[in-house]
Design a protein around this motif. Sequence first.
Motif, PDB file in Angstrom:
ATOM      1  N   ARG A 188       4.332   1.143   1.713  1.00  0.00           N
ATOM      2  CA  ARG A 188       4.242   0.225   2.853  1.00  0.00           C
ATOM      3  C   ARG A 188       4.093  -1.193   2.338  1.00  0.00           C
ATOM      4  O   ARG A 188       3.287  -1.457   1.435  1.00  0.00           O
ATOM      5  CB  ARG A 188       3.058   0.610   3.727  1.00  0.00           C
ATOM      6  CG  ARG A 188       2.801  -0.277   4.928  1.00  0.00           C
ATOM      7  CD  ARG A 188       1.557   0.240   5.644  1.00  0.00           C
ATOM      8  NE  ARG A 188       1.293  -0.466   6.891  1.00  0.00           N
ATOM      9  CZ  ARG A 188       0.540  -1.558   7.003  1.00  0.00           C
ATOM     10  NH1 ARG A 188      -0.020  -2.083   5.911  1.00  0.00           N
ATOM     11  NH2 ARG A 188       0.336  -2.131   8.174  1.00  0.00           N
TER      12      ARG A 188
ATOM     13  N   THR B  50       0.862  -1.184   0.000  1.00  0.00           N
ATOM     14  CA  THR B  50       0.000   0.000   0.000  1.00  0.00           C
ATOM     15  C   THR B  50       0.897   1.233   0.000  1.00  0.00           C
ATOM     16  O   THR B  50       1.541   1.552   1.008  1.00  0.00           O
ATOM     17  CB  THR B  50      -0.908   0.030   1.242  1.00  0.00           C
ATOM     18  OG1 THR B  50      -1.615  -1.204   1.331  1.00  0.00           O
ATOM     19  CG2 THR B  50      -1.876   1.188   1.158  1.00  0.00           C
TER      20      THR B  50
ATOM     21  N   ALA C 216       3.437  -5.180   3.876  1.00  0.00           N
ATOM     22  CA  ALA C 216       3.094  -5.972   5.049  1.00  0.00           C
ATOM     23  C   ALA C 216       2.910  -7.423   4.627  1.00  0.00           C
ATOM     24  O   ALA C 216       2.341  -7.706   3.571  1.00  0.00           O
ATOM     25  CB  ALA C 216       1.826  -5.445   5.718  1.00  0.00           C
TER      26      ALA C 216
ATOM     27  N   GLY D 293       5.840  -5.889   8.739  1.00  0.00           N
ATOM     28  CA  GLY D 293       6.310  -5.240   7.513  1.00  0.00           C
ATOM     29  C   GLY D 293       7.115  -3.994   7.809  1.00  0.00           C
ATOM     30  O   GLY D 293       7.654  -3.816   8.906  1.00  0.00           O
ATOM     31  N   PHE D 294       7.138  -3.112   6.811  1.00  0.00           N
ATOM     32  CA  PHE D 294       7.978  -1.916   6.927  1.00  0.00           C
ATOM     33  C   PHE D 294       7.439  -0.798   6.056  1.00  0.00           C
ATOM     34  O   PHE D 294       6.661  -1.024   5.122  1.00  0.00           O
ATOM     35  CB  PHE D 294       9.427  -2.236   6.532  1.00  0.00           C
ATOM     36  CG  PHE D 294       9.569  -2.860   5.169  1.00  0.00           C
ATOM     37  CD1 PHE D 294       9.542  -2.088   4.007  1.00  0.00           C
ATOM     38  CD2 PHE D 294       9.738  -4.236   5.041  1.00  0.00           C
ATOM     39  CE1 PHE D 294       9.680  -2.665   2.769  1.00  0.00           C
ATOM     40  CE2 PHE D 294       9.878  -4.819   3.793  1.00  0.00           C
ATOM     41  CZ  PHE D 294       9.844  -4.035   2.651  1.00  0.00           C
ATOM     42  N   HIS D 295       7.845   0.413   6.386  1.00  0.00           N
ATOM     43  CA  HIS D 295       7.637   1.599   5.556  1.00  0.00           C
ATOM     44  C   HIS D 295       9.001   2.047   5.042  1.00  0.00           C
ATOM     45  O   HIS D 295       9.994   1.996   5.771  1.00  0.00           O
ATOM     46  CB  HIS D 295       7.029   2.757   6.368  1.00  0.00           C
ATOM     47  CG  HIS D 295       5.659   2.486   6.891  1.00  0.00           C
ATOM     48  ND1 HIS D 295       4.520   2.837   6.195  1.00  0.00           N
ATOM     49  CD2 HIS D 295       5.240   1.911   8.041  1.00  0.00           C
ATOM     50  CE1 HIS D 295       3.456   2.487   6.908  1.00  0.00           C
ATOM     51  NE2 HIS D 295       3.861   1.925   8.040  1.00  0.00           N
TER      52      HIS D 295
ATOM     53  N   GLY E  97      13.987   3.804   6.771  1.00  0.00           N
ATOM     54  CA  GLY E  97      12.612   3.358   6.895  1.00  0.00           C
ATOM     55  C   GLY E  97      12.301   2.928   8.318  1.00  0.00           C
ATOM     56  O   GLY E  97      13.097   3.111   9.245  1.00  0.00           O
ATOM     57  N   SER E  98      11.116   2.343   8.520  1.00  0.00           N
ATOM     58  CA  SER E  98      10.700   1.882   9.849  1.00  0.00           C
ATOM     59  C   SER E  98       9.971   0.556   9.698  1.00  0.00           C
ATOM     60  O   SER E  98       9.388   0.259   8.648  1.00  0.00           O
ATOM     61  CB  SER E  98       9.789   2.917  10.520  1.00  0.00           C
ATOM     62  OG  SER E  98       8.627   3.143   9.734  1.00  0.00           O
TER      63      SER E  98
END
Length: 431
Positions: A356, A353, A358, A421-423, A406-407
């Motif tokens: 992002r 998304t 996930a 997941g991650f951004h 990122g995070s």
Amino acid sequence: MVVLASVLLAIAVPVVAAYRGVSTLVAEQLDRSLADRADTVLTALDLGRAPTARPDTVEQLLDPDGTARPLTPGAAALPVSERAREVARAGRGAHQEDTELAGTPYGVLTRARPDGRGAVMVGQTYAGAEAVDDAFLRRVTWTSAAAAAGSALLSWLVLGRILRPVRRLAHTAEHITTTRDLATPLPAAGRDEVGRLTRAFESMVGALRRSREQQQRLVQDASHELRTPLTSVRGCAELLQRARGRLAPEDEEQILGTLVTETVALDELVGELVELATDQWTAEDPEPVDLPTVAGDSARRFRRRTGREITVTAEGPVPVLARPRALQRCVDNLVGNAVKFSPDGTPVEIRVTGARLAVRDHGPGIAPADRRAVFERFYRAVGTQSTPGSGLGLAIVHDLVAADHGSVFATAAPSGGAEVGFHLPEAPRNG
């Protein structure tokens, strides 16, 4: 020394220019004074009067035959040059030259008389001009010396104050280099360039300190994690050595199976430790990467490897700025983790998304208290200690994503299971 040399150069250039300008101005003034005096003498002679004597000038008549006659009785005679005699013989033109009279420099102007009867010679002393010149040089010399001394003192005080924090910082850096004590406090940072340097150095030392702490923690955790499989392998090997063929076939098969399992676990653990410690993707440069493409590649590999249903959905995806191979490893770790904790026959879903990504599984989920800790090295939540793995997969994801600014996140899925997941930052758009 550089500042002092610059000040001396800044003083010398205008002083030399001023001296040359003054010398030219004085010379022009002397020339005009000689010409005016010659005009005065010629006018007085035309009127039949003797010119008024001046203390700084000497006048004499020069006949066509070269005979010199002083206009002031008892005055010294000016030396007569050949060019002056030519002016007197011709009765026209003028000639100016420098000479000496009783050791004193004079400027002499020879100008023909209007009636053609010889010429008039007017000499004017340069003593006054030389006095002005000497006084100018003395004053400029003393002024320049005083300015240079003042500049040197001011530079020493100001630059010493500016460089004092640099010397303190250098001393602290030498102390850290000698003692290896990264906790040494740095000098207080101001708001100038030296303060910026101090803050940058403090950030660098802080990063080194954190890196050392992480290395020490990694070594401690790795030694703890390695101890269990090594103990198991050693115990099995010693048992086989003592038994020497006396074990029942099924017991020997079980021990050999344990050896193989623990050896595989050791191999995976060592590989992940090396990967975590060396970060083999640091040589990569970040570039725009398409998340759905990376997710699709990972899904295809794990479908072939596990036979598990793995779906990829994308909603408004945007290119992200990341290292391509490092990003692929992150997605592979997330999918592998989801496959490991999902019951057989359940699907794994990858959702993209925007920027992002996930990965959702249908396993037992992650307790709220463990959702941040799962990204720490060697962390095992309650109930997962018996699950195969080293506890480094999500830690590698965290480190790689953080390196790309990122995070990471871990949440509970709405209908059970976990979503991890991650951004990542979006890639800049061209234009």
